[in-house]
Design a protein around this motif. Sequence first.
Motif, PDB file in Angstrom:
ATOM      1  N   SER A   1      -8.216   2.940   7.847  1.00 45.14           N
ATOM      2  CA  SER A   1      -7.824   2.876   6.441  1.00 45.14           C
ATOM      3  C   SER A   1      -8.749   3.728   5.576  1.00 45.14           C
ATOM      4  O   SER A   1      -8.297   4.454   4.680  1.00 45.14           O
TER       5      SER A   1
ATOM      6  N   VAL B   1       0.837  -1.202   0.000  1.00 52.67           N
ATOM      7  CA  VAL B   1       0.000   0.000   0.000  1.00 52.67           C
ATOM      8  C   VAL B   1       0.873   1.253   0.000  1.00 52.67           C
ATOM      9  O   VAL B   1       0.594   2.229  -0.725  1.00 52.67           O
ATOM     10  N   ALA B   2       1.938   1.258   0.810  1.00 50.12           N
ATOM     11  CA  ALA B   2       2.834   2.419   0.855  1.00 50.12           C
ATOM     12  C   ALA B   2       3.498   2.660  -0.495  1.00 50.12           C
ATOM     13  O   ALA B   2       3.677   3.814  -0.919  1.00 50.12           O
TER      14      ALA B   2
ATOM     15  N   SER C   1      -8.005   7.424   6.155  1.00 45.31           N
ATOM     16  CA  SER C   1      -6.720   7.813   5.562  1.00 45.31           C
ATOM     17  C   SER C   1      -6.802   7.842   4.045  1.00 45.31           C
ATOM     18  O   SER C   1      -6.233   8.735   3.399  1.00 45.31           O
ATOM     19  N   PHE C   2      -7.521   6.894   3.470  1.00 44.51           N
ATOM     20  CA  PHE C   2      -7.628   6.827   2.007  1.00 44.51           C
ATOM     21  C   PHE C   2      -8.479   7.969   1.461  1.00 44.51           C
ATOM     22  O   PHE C   2      -8.187   8.500   0.385  1.00 44.51           O
TER      23      PHE C   2
ATOM     24  N   LEU D   1      -8.617  -0.616  -1.829  1.00 45.50           N
ATOM     25  CA  LEU D   1      -8.278  -1.190  -0.530  1.00 45.50           C
ATOM     26  C   LEU D   1      -8.758  -2.633  -0.428  1.00 45.50           C
ATOM     27  O   LEU D   1      -8.050  -3.485   0.136  1.00 45.50           O
TER      28      LEU D   1
ATOM     29  N   MET E   1       1.018   4.347  -2.714  1.00 48.15           N
ATOM     30  CA  MET E   1       0.827   5.746  -2.335  1.00 48.15           C
ATOM     31  C   MET E   1       2.005   6.609  -2.797  1.00 48.15           C
ATOM     32  O   MET E   1       1.826   7.693  -3.350  1.00 48.15           O
TER      33      MET E   1
ATOM     34  N   HIS F   1      -6.318  -4.994  -1.989  1.00 44.62           N
ATOM     35  CA  HIS F   1      -5.149  -5.222  -1.133  1.00 44.62           C
ATOM     36  C   HIS F   1      -5.499  -6.172   0.019  1.00 44.62           C
ATOM     37  O   HIS F   1      -4.720  -7.083   0.349  1.00 44.62           O
TER      38      HIS F   1
ATOM     39  N   VAL G   1      -2.878  -2.280   6.371  1.00 40.58           N
ATOM     40  CA  VAL G   1      -3.243  -1.345   5.303  1.00 40.58           C
ATOM     41  C   VAL G   1      -3.270   0.082   5.837  1.00 40.58           C
ATOM     42  O   VAL G   1      -2.788   1.012   5.180  1.00 40.58           O
ATOM     43  N   GLY G   2      -3.821   0.258   7.036  1.00 37.28           N
ATOM     44  CA  GLY G   2      -3.804   1.586   7.649  1.00 37.28           C
ATOM     45  C   GLY G   2      -2.392   2.090   7.858  1.00 37.28           C
ATOM     46  O   GLY G   2      -2.097   3.270   7.619  1.00 37.28           O
TER      47      GLY G   2
ATOM     48  N   LEU H   1      -0.970   3.253   4.543  1.00 42.65           N
ATOM     49  CA  LEU H   1      -1.543   4.499   4.041  1.00 42.65           C
ATOM     50  C   LEU H   1      -0.931   5.730   4.698  1.00 42.65           C
ATOM     51  O   LEU H   1      -0.860   6.795   4.084  1.00 42.65           O
TER      52      LEU H   1
ATOM     53  N   ILE I   1      -2.127   5.435  -6.561  1.00 39.63           N
ATOM     54  CA  ILE I   1      -3.374   5.709  -5.857  1.00 39.63           C
ATOM     55  C   ILE I   1      -3.992   7.007  -6.366  1.00 39.63           C
ATOM     56  O   ILE I   1      -5.216   7.095  -6.582  1.00 39.63           O
TER      57      ILE I   1
END
Length: 272
Positions: free
Chosen positions: A263, A98-99, A266-267, A121, A102, A124, A177-178, A181, A107
Motif C-alpha cells: 500500500s 480506496v479505489a 502504491s500510494f 491510508l 483514487m 481507511h 487497501v493495496g 490502490l 487522493i
Amino acid sequence: MSSPLAPARPTRISLAVRDSSTMLQRNLLRARRYPSGTLNLLLTPVMLLLLFVYIFGDTMSAGIGGGGADRSEYIAYLVPGLLLMTIGSTTIGAAVSVAMDMSEGIIARFRTMAIHRGSVLIGHVVGSVLQCVLSVVFVGAIAVAIGFRSTDATALEWIAAFGLLVLFSLALTWIAVGMGLVSPNAEAASNTAMPLIFLPLISSTFVPIDAMPGWFQPIAEYQPFTPAIETLRGLLLGTEIGHNGWLAIAWCLGLTVLGYRWSKASFNRDPK
C-alpha cells in the motif's frame, strides 16, 4: 529568541495522529451516510449462516464429531469460520472505498495539502478495522440468537479471541487497501478483492479438513483462514489448537507487513 509563553510547535507524531483522526472521521462519516454498502457486504456471511444451519444443518452435522453431532453442535462448529468470513467480506469495502478516492481525484487533492502523507491510508485502515469489529458483533449476535453458545471459554480466552479477530481484520484490511490502490475503479477493486470471500469457502469453515480430498487438504489447511478458524474454535469451544495458533499469528503478521509495504509503495508512486 522565542517567547517562553509561545505555544510549542506540534511534533511529527502529533501531526500524524491529528491528521489520521481527521481522515478516520471522514471515512466513518461516509460509512454512516451510505450504510447500504456495509449491509450488502454483511449479507453473504449472514445468509450462509442461516442457509447452512437451517437448510443443510442436519446433513452437514453428520460429518462432525464422527457423525454423531446434532444441529447445535454444527452451529458451534460453523460460527468461528463465519466470523472470519465476515471480516473478509467487510474488508472488501475498504478496497472499494480506496479505489473510489483514487478514481475521483480526492487522493490527488490530498497529495497537495499540508497533511501527514500516511494519514489518508491510516484513516481507511482504522475505519475498516472498526467496521470489521462491528460486523463481527452483528453476525455473532445473530449466531447467539439461533443457538451458538461458548460456555467453556474463560475471560482470557475471550480476550485472546477478540485480539485474533482484530489482528486478522488489520491484516486483511492492509491487503484490501493495496488492492484498492492498484485498481482503476471501484468495480475492479470489488472484483480484485473477491478472494477475501472465496478463500473461506475452501477452508475448514463448513467441513473438517479430513473430509476433503487428500490432494486438496494441504491447500485448505495452510491457507490464511484455516489456522485462524481453528485457533478461534480452540479459544471459544475448547478444541485442540496445536500449531494453528502460531500459523494464524504468522499469517496475520506476514499479511500486515506485506499489505502495508504494498500500500505504501502504491500510494507513494507518482501518478501518471
